[in-house]
Write a protein that holds these residues in place. Structure first.
Motif, mmCIF file in Angstrom:
data_model
loop_
_atom_site.group_PDB
_atom_site.id
_atom_site.type_symbol
_atom_site.label_atom_id
_atom_site.label_comp_id
_atom_site.label_asym_id
_atom_site.label_seq_id
_atom_site.Cartn_x
_atom_site.Cartn_y
_atom_site.Cartn_z
ATOM 1 N N GLN A 171 0.810 -1.210 0.000
ATOM 2 C CA GLN A 171 0.000 0.000 0.000
ATOM 3 C C GLN A 171 0.849 1.268 0.000
ATOM 4 O O GLN A 171 0.460 2.283 -0.588
ATOM 5 C CB GLN A 171 -0.944 -0.022 1.198
ATOM 6 N N THR A 172 2.003 1.220 0.620
ATOM 7 C CA THR A 172 2.917 2.354 0.506
ATOM 8 C C THR A 172 3.356 2.518 -0.943
ATOM 9 O O THR A 172 3.445 3.642 -1.456
ATOM 10 C CB THR A 172 4.139 2.155 1.419
ATOM 11 N N LEU A 173 3.629 1.391 -1.613
ATOM 12 C CA LEU A 173 3.998 1.455 -3.030
ATOM 13 C C LEU A 173 2.849 2.020 -3.858
ATOM 14 O O LEU A 173 3.073 2.834 -4.774
ATOM 15 C CB LEU A 173 4.392 0.074 -3.531
ATOM 16 N N GLN A 174 1.618 1.612 -3.567
ATOM 17 C CA GLN A 174 0.466 2.125 -4.303
ATOM 18 C C GLN A 174 0.411 3.653 -4.216
ATOM 19 O O GLN A 174 0.223 4.342 -5.215
ATOM 20 C CB GLN A 174 -0.818 1.539 -3.717
ATOM 21 N N LEU A 175 0.587 4.167 -3.019
ATOM 22 C CA LEU A 175 0.487 5.607 -2.815
ATOM 23 C C LEU A 175 1.651 6.343 -3.468
ATOM 24 O O LEU A 175 1.466 7.366 -4.138
ATOM 25 C CB LEU A 175 0.434 5.910 -1.317
ATOM 26 N N CYS A 176 2.860 5.830 -3.293
ATOM 27 C CA CYS A 176 4.039 6.502 -3.855
ATOM 28 C C CYS A 176 4.021 6.469 -5.381
ATOM 29 O O CYS A 176 4.407 7.450 -6.035
ATOM 30 C CB CYS A 176 5.313 5.856 -3.322
ATOM 31 N N ALA A 177 3.584 5.358 -5.963
ATOM 32 C CA ALA A 177 3.508 5.271 -7.421
ATOM 33 C C ALA A 177 2.463 6.242 -7.953
ATOM 34 O O ALA A 177 2.661 6.880 -8.993
ATOM 35 C CB ALA A 177 3.185 3.840 -7.846
ATOM 36 N N THR A 178 1.344 6.371 -7.247
ATOM 37 C CA THR A 178 0.306 7.313 -7.664
ATOM 38 C C THR A 178 0.836 8.737 -7.627
ATOM 39 O O THR A 178 0.612 9.530 -8.550
ATOM 40 C CB THR A 178 -0.932 7.183 -6.761
ATOM 41 N N GLN A 179 1.565 9.081 -6.550
ATOM 42 C CA GLN A 179 2.140 10.425 -6.441
ATOM 43 C C GLN A 179 3.129 10.701 -7.563
ATOM 44 O O GLN A 179 3.269 11.833 -8.028
ATOM 45 C CB GLN A 179 2.808 10.560 -5.071
ATOM 46 N N ALA A 180 3.787 9.627 -8.039
ATOM 47 C CA ALA A 180 4.757 9.781 -9.128
ATOM 48 C C ALA A 180 4.096 9.805 -10.502
ATOM 49 O O ALA A 180 4.785 9.896 -11.524
ATOM 50 C CB ALA A 180 5.770 8.638 -9.077
ATOM 51 N N GLY A 181 2.758 9.728 -10.531
ATOM 52 C CA GLY A 181 2.051 9.773 -11.805
ATOM 53 C C GLY A 181 1.979 8.441 -12.516
ATOM 54 O O GLY A 181 1.689 8.392 -13.719
ATOM 55 N N LEU A 182 2.222 7.345 -11.787
ATOM 56 C CA LEU A 182 2.200 6.014 -12.386
ATOM 57 C C LEU A 182 0.995 5.228 -11.885
ATOM 58 O O LEU A 182 0.406 5.547 -10.854
ATOM 59 C CB LEU A 182 3.491 5.264 -12.047
ATOM 60 N N GLY A 183 0.652 4.194 -12.621
ATOM 61 C CA GLY A 183 -0.452 3.328 -12.237
ATOM 62 C C GLY A 183 0.070 2.134 -11.453
ATOM 63 O O GLY A 183 0.953 1.417 -11.934
ATOM 64 N N PRO A 184 -0.464 1.888 -10.252
ATOM 65 C CA PRO A 184 0.001 0.763 -9.441
ATOM 66 C C PRO A 184 -0.987 -0.398 -9.453
ATOM 67 O O PRO A 184 -2.144 -0.254 -9.859
ATOM 68 C CB PRO A 184 0.065 1.373 -8.042
ATOM 69 N N PHE A 185 -0.524 -1.554 -8.994
ATOM 70 C CA PHE A 185 -1.418 -2.682 -8.745
ATOM 71 C C PHE A 185 -0.830 -3.531 -7.631
ATOM 72 O O PHE A 185 0.360 -3.463 -7.322
ATOM 73 C CB PHE A 185 -1.630 -3.540 -10.003
ATOM 74 N N VAL A 186 -1.666 -4.350 -7.027
ATOM 75 C CA VAL A 186 -1.220 -5.380 -6.090
ATOM 76 C C VAL A 186 -2.182 -6.542 -6.220
ATOM 77 O O VAL A 186 -3.385 -6.349 -6.406
ATOM 78 C CB VAL A 186 -1.174 -4.860 -4.636
ATOM 79 N N THR A 187 -1.655 -7.759 -6.158
ATOM 80 C CA THR A 187 -2.495 -8.952 -6.257
ATOM 81 C C THR A 187 -1.943 -10.058 -5.378
ATOM 82 O O THR A 187 -0.724 -10.195 -5.219
ATOM 83 C CB THR A 187 -2.600 -9.449 -7.715
ATOM 84 N N GLY A 188 -2.859 -10.817 -4.796
ATOM 85 C CA GLY A 188 -2.486 -12.012 -4.047
ATOM 86 C C GLY A 188 -2.674 -13.272 -4.860
ATOM 87 O O GLY A 188 -2.317 -14.364 -4.402
ATOM 88 N N ALA A 189 -3.238 -13.134 -6.068
ATOM 89 C CA ALA A 189 -3.435 -14.289 -6.951
ATOM 90 C C ALA A 189 -2.139 -14.527 -7.721
ATOM 91 O O ALA A 189 -1.944 -14.019 -8.831
ATOM 92 C CB ALA A 189 -4.603 -14.049 -7.910
ATOM 93 N N ILE A 190 -1.227 -15.254 -7.114
ATOM 94 C CA ILE A 190 0.109 -15.446 -7.669
ATOM 95 C C ILE A 190 0.482 -16.917 -7.601
ATOM 96 O O ILE A 190 -0.063 -17.678 -6.800
ATOM 97 C CB ILE A 190 1.154 -14.601 -6.907
ATOM 98 N N GLN A 245 11.544 -18.810 2.847
ATOM 99 C CA GLN A 245 11.170 -17.546 2.217
ATOM 100 C C GLN A 245 10.172 -17.857 1.117
ATOM 101 O O GLN A 245 10.359 -18.809 0.341
ATOM 102 C CB GLN A 245 12.381 -16.821 1.645
ATOM 103 N N SER A 246 9.097 -17.055 1.040
ATOM 104 C CA SER A 246 8.044 -17.363 0.082
ATOM 105 C C SER A 246 7.270 -16.093 -0.253
ATOM 106 O O SER A 246 7.035 -15.260 0.625
ATOM 107 C CB SER A 246 7.099 -18.427 0.653
ATOM 108 N N PRO A 247 6.845 -15.919 -1.508
ATOM 109 C CA PRO A 247 6.084 -14.719 -1.882
ATOM 110 C C PRO A 247 4.700 -14.717 -1.235
ATOM 111 O O PRO A 247 4.043 -15.754 -1.139
ATOM 112 C CB PRO A 247 5.973 -14.825 -3.405
ATOM 113 N N LEU A 248 4.271 -13.533 -0.820
ATOM 114 C CA LEU A 248 2.920 -13.354 -0.300
ATOM 115 C C LEU A 248 2.071 -12.487 -1.211
ATOM 116 O O LEU A 248 0.845 -12.565 -1.172
ATOM 117 C CB LEU A 248 2.966 -12.725 1.102
ATOM 118 N N ALA A 249 2.689 -11.654 -2.015
ATOM 119 C CA ALA A 249 1.956 -10.775 -2.926
ATOM 120 C C ALA A 249 2.895 -10.304 -4.020
ATOM 121 O O ALA A 249 4.123 -10.339 -3.868
ATOM 122 C CB ALA A 249 1.361 -9.577 -2.182
ATOM 123 N N VAL A 250 2.305 -9.862 -5.121
ATOM 124 C CA VAL A 250 3.059 -9.220 -6.199
ATOM 125 C C VAL A 250 2.393 -7.877 -6.467
ATOM 126 O O VAL A 250 1.160 -7.793 -6.599
ATOM 127 C CB VAL A 250 3.077 -10.070 -7.487
#
Length: 428
Positions: free
Chosen positions: A363-382, A398-403
């Protein structure tokens, strides 16, 4: 079986003086298994015959293994800590049952020296058993999510409504509306405007690259170190812009870089200590367009992937969600569990804290990417297993939890995005 697991020798039944114990964690599931049988169909049945089977879930194994009903009492009679004589188990349950559980790595022999088995590596992590079983059992491999949804007619709201009826209401009714305390209305400011433009991007410009300065700024703001502390000798803690249980920040950011100015496309790991990208040699065969999962590398040496192979891997990573695979940058959020469990060892909430950690960062990435004028996404379907295999992770360590990811939005809306306030579409 995974590397490091016990592989029984052919003369195992001759070792009557062997000492055994059960693996560290195991959960037994009674499961109804259906199979097609021609004899049943010819006899006037449906051809589908069900049987009740037992499956053992153990976090050090790559998948659940079926066990016979006669073997279940053996697992209940052997603990995960104390070593017992094999001869005693043979006398009580029979050598065949003991052999089968040894071959399945649910029973383990006492090693002569250092124990390098997968079960030993799992024990060293400090997992809470129920959390470990849930994590391992819910990982995906080679799943194409949108295709599966479409086959079930669930890829649209209409399909969901037909199958499941109306969803639960967005808000539960008040027990006493007259007692509700209304809050004062607030004036919107520039930050509210930023929040309103924060929406999941499903339409990426597949030609545009992320400027290097913007990429570096996002990595520093989201995953970089904002400060460092030394609460005890040999114990360093970093501060990020997101919270983390115990200030441990166990989550690594692995990257699928497709289009960033000045950075060669490929797989990387972001280093919080040096604000640098560490190249990762892919440990799977180069994926091809249309592949649902990865294949082992085999005897071939790892090599750099071309753009089509990298895009194919990105699609595998997000379980067939093509609109996310088009992002210039995909961030794989994968905690090193031992970093967190070092403090919260065998703790019922420790895994939940790891999940929250990945959520905070996304969610920090979502906000920072938006402020930078970029489109963000996050998904748990990985496809966690495919990502682990490519980046060289061991699932219980070690294992991924989200992308999540980011990039420039396309000029044309092809796949719908939830933008009820019309802050993003139509594009100017």
């Amino acid at each position: 079986m995974e590397a490091g697991q016990y592989h029984p020798r052919a003369d195992i039944r001759m070792e009557a003086r062997m000492r055994l114990r059960r693996c560290a964690a195991a959960w037994l599931e009674p499961r109804e298994v259906a199979a097609f049988q021609l004899d049943d169909l010819m006899a006037g049945g449906t051809g589908v015959v069900s049987r009740l089977a037992w499956f053992a879930h153990a976090p050090h194994l790559s998948a659940a293994v079926e066990v016979q009903a006669s073997q279940v009492p053996v697992l209940g009679a052997v603990g995960p800590l104390d070593w017992v004589e094999r001869a005693d188990l043979d006398a009580r349950f029979g050598a065949d049952a003991v052999d089968a559980l040894l071959h399945a790595a649910l029973l383990l022999p006492q090693p002569d020296g250092e124990d390098a088995s997968a079960d030993a590596r799992f024990r060293a992590q400090g997992w809470h058993p129920a959390s470990a079983v849930a994590h391992i059992a819910t990982r995906w491999e080679g799943v194409d999510g949108p295709k599966g949804m479409a086959e079930q007619d669930l890829d649209s709201n209409e399909g969901l409504l037909r199958k499941h009826g109306a969803p639960p209401p967005h808000a539960m009714p008040s027990a006493d509306p007259q007692a509700d305390v209304l809050l004062p209305r607030v004036d919107r400011d520039a930050f509210d405007g930023l929040l309103d433009t924060r929406a999941t991007c499903r339409n990426y410009d597949t030609e545009a690259a992320v400027p290097l300065a913007t990429f570096s700024q996002l990595m520093a703001r989201v995953f970089g170190a904002r400060g460092i502390g030394h609460p005890a000798p040999g114990f360093d803690v970093y501060k990020r812009t997101s919270p983390s249980g115990g200030s441990l920040h166990p989550t690594d950011c692995f990257l699928i870089v497709q289009r960033v100015d000045g950075i060669a496309p490929g797989l990387y790991r972001y280093r919080i200590d040096t604000h640098a990208l560490e190249p990762v040699a892919p440990l799977v065969a180069p994926p091809q367009p249309g592949d649902a999962g990865t294949e082992p590398l085999g005897d071939a040496a790892p090599r750099a992937w071309n753009s089509d192979e990298l895009r194919a891997f990105a699609r595998i990573a997000v379980a067939g969600q093509d609109f996310f695979a088009d992002a210039p940058v995909l961030c794989v959020l994968a905690p090193r569990f031992r970093r967190n469990f070092w403090k919260y060892r065998n703790h019922a909430k420790a895994y939940r804290v790891c999940v929250l950690d990945a959520g905070h960062l996304s969610q920090t990435l979502q906000l920072c990417a938006t402020q930078a004028g970029l489109g963000p996404f996050v998904t748990g379907a990985i496809n966690e297993v495919d990502l682990e295999r490519a980046f060289g992770m061991a699932a219980c360590e070690q294992s991924p939890l989200a992308v999540c990811g980011f990039g420039k939005r396309a000029a044309t809306l092809v796949t719908s995005e939830f933008d009820p306030n019309r802050r993003l579409w139509p594009r100017e």
